[in-house]
Scaffold this motif. Sequence first.
Motif, PDB file in Angstrom:
ATOM      1  N   GLY A 114       0.742  -1.370  -0.012  1.00 39.44           N
ATOM      2  CA  GLY A 114       0.024   0.138  -0.034  1.00 39.44           C
ATOM      3  C   GLY A 114       0.734   1.438  -0.075  1.00 39.44           C
ATOM      4  O   GLY A 114       2.098   1.274  -0.025  1.00 39.44           O
ATOM      5  N   VAL A 152      -3.723   3.734   1.464  1.00 45.83           N
ATOM      6  CA  VAL A 152      -4.518   2.915   0.460  1.00 45.83           C
ATOM      7  C   VAL A 152      -3.864   1.363   0.450  1.00 45.83           C
ATOM      8  O   VAL A 152      -2.803   1.395  -0.127  1.00 45.83           O
ATOM      9  N   PHE A 212     -12.616  -2.762   0.873  1.00 48.84           N
ATOM     10  CA  PHE A 212     -12.188  -1.424   1.482  1.00 48.84           C
ATOM     11  C   PHE A 212     -13.188  -0.842   2.459  1.00 48.84           C
ATOM     12  O   PHE A 212     -12.937   0.362   2.962  1.00 48.84           O
ATOM     13  N   ASN A 264     -16.070   4.442   3.049  1.00 50.55           N
ATOM     14  CA  ASN A 264     -15.299   4.361   1.970  1.00 50.55           C
ATOM     15  C   ASN A 264     -15.982   3.844   0.623  1.00 50.55           C
ATOM     16  O   ASN A 264     -15.481   3.388  -0.284  1.00 50.55           O
ATOM     17  N   THR A 316     -11.249  10.916  -4.376  1.00 42.40           N
ATOM     18  CA  THR A 316     -11.143   9.759  -4.480  1.00 42.40           C
ATOM     19  C   THR A 316      -9.776   9.332  -5.146  1.00 42.40           C
ATOM     20  O   THR A 316      -9.431  10.123  -6.038  1.00 42.40           O
ATOM     21  N   TRP A 370      -7.300   5.799  -6.744  1.00 44.50           N
ATOM     22  CA  TRP A 370      -7.214   4.352  -6.965  1.00 44.50           C
ATOM     23  C   TRP A 370      -5.966   3.965  -7.604  1.00 44.50           C
ATOM     24  O   TRP A 370      -5.346   4.986  -8.194  1.00 44.50           O
ATOM     25  N   GLY A 376      -6.328  -0.783  -5.635  1.00 45.81           N
ATOM     26  CA  GLY A 376      -6.412  -0.050  -4.173  1.00 45.81           C
ATOM     27  C   GLY A 376      -7.558   1.108  -4.586  1.00 45.81           C
ATOM     28  O   GLY A 376      -7.769   1.518  -5.794  1.00 45.81           O
ATOM     29  N   TRP A 377      -8.328   1.647  -3.381  1.00 39.97           N
ATOM     30  CA  TRP A 377      -9.305   2.464  -3.564  1.00 39.97           C
ATOM     31  C   TRP A 377      -9.538   3.349  -2.351  1.00 39.97           C
ATOM     32  O   TRP A 377      -9.435   2.563  -1.490  1.00 39.97           O
ATOM     33  N   LEU A 378      -9.858   4.514  -2.443  1.00 35.92           N
ATOM     34  CA  LEU A 378     -10.149   5.498  -1.352  1.00 35.92           C
ATOM     35  C   LEU A 378     -11.008   6.400  -1.615  1.00 35.92           C
ATOM     36  O   LEU A 378     -10.738   7.203  -2.596  1.00 35.92           O
ATOM     37  N   TYR A 410     -12.170   9.451   0.778  1.00 37.57           N
ATOM     38  CA  TYR A 410     -12.141   9.915   1.974  1.00 37.57           C
ATOM     39  C   TYR A 410     -12.850  11.152   2.449  1.00 37.57           C
ATOM     40  O   TYR A 410     -12.677  11.881   3.379  1.00 37.57           O
TER      41      TYR A 410
END
Length: 313
Positions: free
Chosen positions: A49, A82, A133, A140, A247, A249, A289-291, A293
């Motif tokens: 990450g 992430v 996630f 999220n 966001t 990724w 990966g994804w976020l 916030y």
Amino acid sequence: MTDQISDVVGTGDFAGFLPPTLAQPYFDEALRASVVQPLSRQITLGPNGVAIPVTTTKPTAAWVSEGGQKPVTRGGQALVTVEPKKLAAIAVVSAEVVRANPGGYVTNLRPQIGEAFAIAFDQAALYGTNSPFTSAENPNYVAATDKTVTLGSAAPGAGGLFTDLNAGLSLLVNDKKRLTGFAFDSIAEPIFNTAVDTTGRPLFIDSPTIETAATVTAGRLLGRPAFIGDGVAEDETVGFGGDWTKTVWGTVGGISYDVSTQATVTIDGELTSLWEHNLVAIRVEAEFGWLCYDVDAFVKYNEAAGGDNGDTE
């Protein structure tokens, strides 16, 4: 990979890894079939990450007199991690198809895997569907926002769909949020195709010069980038607008794969022997990966009861 698949029909199992350079076309297909990834910021992920800084408060400035004391301000930031998670798909086909045209099968498989990755990714990012996630403490996903507008709320004489989209913008700016783009499901496309703004101009302006997959239509709504594709709608929600800079990724490395003619796989809810049915299964895995916030930076657009969004002309 073509020779290996051709061999597997007669020899059995093998496993392998597509390095990033060879795996990139698969990720490109996923990007073209996704409505979330083109709107969000892409980052480079490592196997463990990556920690990225996110702004919590912005610095401010003030006027001062000559020789006067300068104001002290601070911009707040926090580090958010992430983490990559594995996404997988299994494609099953008859051995005769692979044997007859292994090169053609691999060519057809790439967009199919890309689309499968894109839909699974978008559903996790938008709704938290089967998402690794998401947690109770950290939703999220975009649909966790409490801002909602129902399409068809505005009367035709009051601007129709244009007014509804603008109502979402109003919710965002009143909360000190921005609107950078839209993501809508394909079921909303016919509505936009006939919708006009308050001056009679088409509301959705497509982008014919932008190369995209057939599953995604790119254009602009309210002057912002808009993407229309599959997998965005769930229950009454048909789309989202908001600040997609909140966001991020990314992907890790390449793609791992293995092929089998001997395993047992679940097809239509039933365990099926590949060997007994002369089938070939190709399992493809990648890490994404994804976020998201700031879920408050988004607004949901829901379909009116009965699916009637009103006459926009």
